[in-house]
Design an enzyme around this catalytic site. Structure first.
Site, mmCIF file in Angstrom:
data_model
loop_
_atom_site.group_PDB
_atom_site.id
_atom_site.type_symbol
_atom_site.label_atom_id
_atom_site.label_comp_id
_atom_site.label_asym_id
_atom_site.label_seq_id
_atom_site.Cartn_x
_atom_site.Cartn_y
_atom_site.Cartn_z
ATOM 1 N N GLU A 1 1.247 10.255 -3.088
ATOM 2 C CA GLU A 1 1.516 11.626 -4.200
ATOM 3 C C GLU A 1 0.394 12.215 -4.263
ATOM 4 O O GLU A 1 0.648 13.436 -4.502
ATOM 5 C CB GLU A 1 2.101 10.897 -5.314
ATOM 6 C CG GLU A 1 0.880 9.928 -6.256
ATOM 7 C CD GLU A 1 0.770 8.690 -5.834
ATOM 8 O OE1 GLU A 1 1.028 8.295 -4.867
ATOM 9 O OE2 GLU A 1 0.194 7.936 -6.790
ATOM 10 N N HIS B 1 -1.913 6.202 -1.954
ATOM 11 C CA HIS B 1 -1.289 6.811 -2.937
ATOM 12 C C HIS B 1 -0.659 8.121 -2.173
ATOM 13 O O HIS B 1 -1.328 9.310 -2.138
ATOM 14 C CB HIS B 1 -1.898 7.131 -3.953
ATOM 15 C CG HIS B 1 -2.326 6.174 -4.837
ATOM 16 N ND1 HIS B 1 -1.552 5.937 -6.088
ATOM 17 C CD2 HIS B 1 -3.232 5.098 -5.008
ATOM 18 C CE1 HIS B 1 -1.846 4.968 -6.571
ATOM 19 N NE2 HIS B 1 -3.010 4.457 -5.791
ATOM 20 N N CYS C 1 1.095 1.473 -3.828
ATOM 21 C CA CYS C 1 -0.038 0.613 -4.207
ATOM 22 C C CYS C 1 0.130 -0.697 -4.833
ATOM 23 O O CYS C 1 0.400 -1.480 -4.285
ATOM 24 C CB CYS C 1 -1.189 1.390 -5.166
ATOM 25 S SG CYS C 1 -2.922 1.206 -4.882
HETATM 26 N N1 GLN Z 1 -4.128 -3.147 -9.544
HETATM 27 C C1 GLN Z 1 -4.303 -2.922 -8.142
HETATM 28 C C2 GLN Z 1 -5.569 -2.970 -7.414
HETATM 29 O O1 GLN Z 1 -6.403 -2.665 -7.966
HETATM 30 C C3 GLN Z 1 -3.399 -1.711 -7.627
HETATM 31 C C4 GLN Z 1 -3.993 -0.507 -7.891
HETATM 32 C C5 GLN Z 1 -2.988 0.771 -8.071
HETATM 33 O O2 GLN Z 1 -1.825 0.555 -7.887
HETATM 34 N N2 GLN Z 1 -3.580 1.937 -7.997
HETATM 35 O O3 GLN Z 1 -5.548 -3.196 -6.237
#
Ligand code: GLN
Length: 578
Positions: free
Chosen positions: A534, A532, A384
């Protein structure tokens, strides 16, 4: 007629006794006996969901396929069972009050005085029954510790359940602590007695008491707890500290927990088949070698903030028969002077991971980490935010766009390589407004991502793995479904420039508009994903990205050792051109 059986799990004495792992392990045991189950968490706090809570305070926010931002215990529930949970599986006081107050404003209570009993408790019971939804057994974990003011409406609601559903259909299990006092050389039962008394004072009589202890409780201690707490001796179960949480289902089975549960619920069930869990447990015990992965993020001081990530790395290790040690590095330490000195923290790491995160703090440190991994060709997994930073670092240092940035960190940057989606621009309400939950992604052939999802290092095909939802398409591409929690996306304006320089967008949304996975050409293992992974890994179904990442780290470690013979090549790495 409602044929569902309800198991309520409360906790006493202190928090952090592992109620979530206990509830999950009961889930494992009951599923292994062939029951169709679900697990629900009731959280006493007033937040409507944990989505807006600081990970430092509450740990990780776990995301489900349907986009619910939930308590991290739901991660355990999914890792220990075959369940894919939904927003119904996590209920907070905030959500309950929100509904009741809205109902009141809409006049649904017909002018009655709206009260905790029955309106709040009825709403709680309604939610539990909705989660039950035809299952054989629902396991409900009540957050907090008995005696807290906040949890009283939940406890009152579950007390009423026995009256509503009948005593054969409702079972209360209480988890307590039996400490060993070194100076006295004794195990102490008094905290358990007090905690059960507290529960009985509000009308709940637990039938089974699970005692967390550093050793198996001897029979005389069990007899004492049974006598004072009014349960059968066979219903006092030890939950001994285990080296791995994945040993807990087997340990509870040895104590006879699942047999007691089905006896009290008056149901027949085959003996459980736990062979897969035995395999996991044996593998964990026989692991000899270790590999170190560096996680560079800003929530590193509270391990709970990266709960699923830690577990996923363990799963990746199990699939590669290696112990994964995690070295946490605070990205804020990388800011400012003496960077060379600080990067030394990464020297012993055979793989580098930059996880998800929000906000500007610590970003420069993470960018320097990505650069360090890239120029040294160290296996890198960016999740992410970690994927977004991979693209920003590449834009700045390879494409020469020195001011490339994310709209999140600089709204006026001339080169927003990571941008806000139009429909997110005017959002004022922070809760639940991101791209959340499962989205499909199509992976192109002849890419690292394709190899990762298609087979792991042992040649095991994930194509057949339903839990991960991986499908091979007729045109040879692979479809996957992964969970998201973010507001910003890769900006397609820069796609051509990236591709022209050899950067690979290996996974995109089915309409081709959103970048899901990217990787570097001619690098052994350098990959970022906007989702994600995970949240979809479990010991029985380790996620391909973690299996692949650990395998790459092992390969990297071996290659260095092959060159150097003695130890992991330390000073061979290039430092950054600052
Ligand atoms: N801050 C980034 C976004 O909102 C990444 C979010 C994250 O890593 N879950 O796109």
């Amino acid at each position: 007629m409602d044929k569902t059986k309800y198991i309520f799990i409360t906790g006493g004495v202190v928090s952090s006794l592992g109620k979530g792992v206990a509830a999950s392990s009961i889930g494992t045991l009951l599923e292994a006996r062939g029951f169709n189950i679900t697990i629900q968490k009731l959280d006493p706090y007033i937040n409507v969901d944990p989505g807006t809570m600081n990970p430092f305070q509450h740990g990780e926010v776990f995301v489900t396929d349907d986009g619910a931002e939930t308590d991290l215990d739901l991660g355990h529930y999914e890792r220990f069972t075959s369940l894919s949970l939904t927003k119904k599986n996590n209920l907070t006081s905030g959500k309950v009050y929100d509904t009741v107050i809205n109902n009141e404003r809409r006049g649904l209570y017909l002018g009655k005085t709206v009260q905790v009993i029955p309106h709040i408790t009825d709403e709680i019971k309604k939610n539990i029954m909705e989660a039950a939804d035809g299952k054989d057994i629902v396991i409900v974990e009540i957050g907090g510790t008995v005696g807290d003011i906040e949890s009283l409406p939940f406890l009152e609601a579950i007390r009423q359940f026995k009256l509503d559903k009948g005593k054969d259909n409702v079972l209360y299990i209480h988890l307590t602590l039996v400490p060993f006092i070194k100076t006295a050389g004794e195990l102490k039962t008094k905290p358990t007695q007090h905690s059960v008394r507290e529960l009985r004072a509000i009308g709940i009589e637990p039938s089974i008491i699970i005692c967390r202890a550093d050793r198996i409780l001897p029979q005389d201690i069990k007899a004492k707890i049974a006598l004072f707490c009014n349960v059968e001796e066979g219903a006092v179960i030890t939950a001994k500290d285990e080296d791995s949480i994945y040993d807990v289902p087997l340990a509870l089975r040895r104590e006879g927990l699942d047999s007691k549960i089905i006896e009290y619920l008056n149901i027949w069930a085959r003996s459980p088949d736990l062979s897969e869990w035995e395999n996991i447990s044996n593998t964990i015990k026989t692991l000899k070698n270790s590999i170190t992965i560096g996680i560079v993020g800003k929530y590193v001081n509270l391990k709970e903030s990266y709960k699923s990530l830690n577990e996923s790395l363990i799963h990746g290790g199990l699939a590669n028969s290696i112990n994964v040690k995690v070295k946490y590095i605070n990205s804020e330490d990388f800011e400012g002077d003496c960077l060379e000195e600080k990067l030394k923290g990464l020297e012993g790491c055979s793989g580098i991971l930059v996880p998800g995160g929000f906000g500007l703090r610590g970003i420069n440190g993470m960018l320097q980490t990505v650069e360090y991994a890239r120029i040294n060709k160290i296996p890198y997994l960016g999740i992410c935010l970690g994927m977004q930073l991979l693209t920003i670092e590449y834009a700045r240092n390879v494409l020469g766009l020195r001011d490339a940035n994310s709209y999140e960190f600089n709204e006026t940057t001339p080169n927003p390589v990571i941008n806000i989606m139009d429909d997110q621009k005017n959002i004022g309400n922070m809760g639940g407004t991101m791209r959340l939950g499962a989205y499909p992604c199509v992976i192109s052939k002849n890419t690292l991502a394709y190899n990762i999802y298609f087979r792991n290092n042992k040649g095991y095909k994930y194509i057949t793995n339903d839990k991960n939802g991986v499908k091979l398409n007729l045109d040879g591409t692979i479809s996957i479904s992964e969970r998201h929690r973010h507001r910003f996306e890769f900006n397609n304006k820069y796609r051509e420039a990236f591709e022209a320089s050899g950067f690979i967008f290996s996974g995109v949304s089915p309409d081709g508009k959103l970048i899901e996975i990217c990787e570097l050409k001619d690098y052994p293992w350098f990959i970022g994903c906007q989702f994600h992974p995970e949240f979809k890994s479990s010991p029985l179904y380790p996620h391909p990205l973690f299996v692949g990442f650990v395998a790459a780290a092992v390969k990297y470690f071996n290659a260095l050792n092959g060159l150097e013979k003695s130890s992991h090549a330390k000073n061979k790495r290039k430092t950054l051109a600052l």
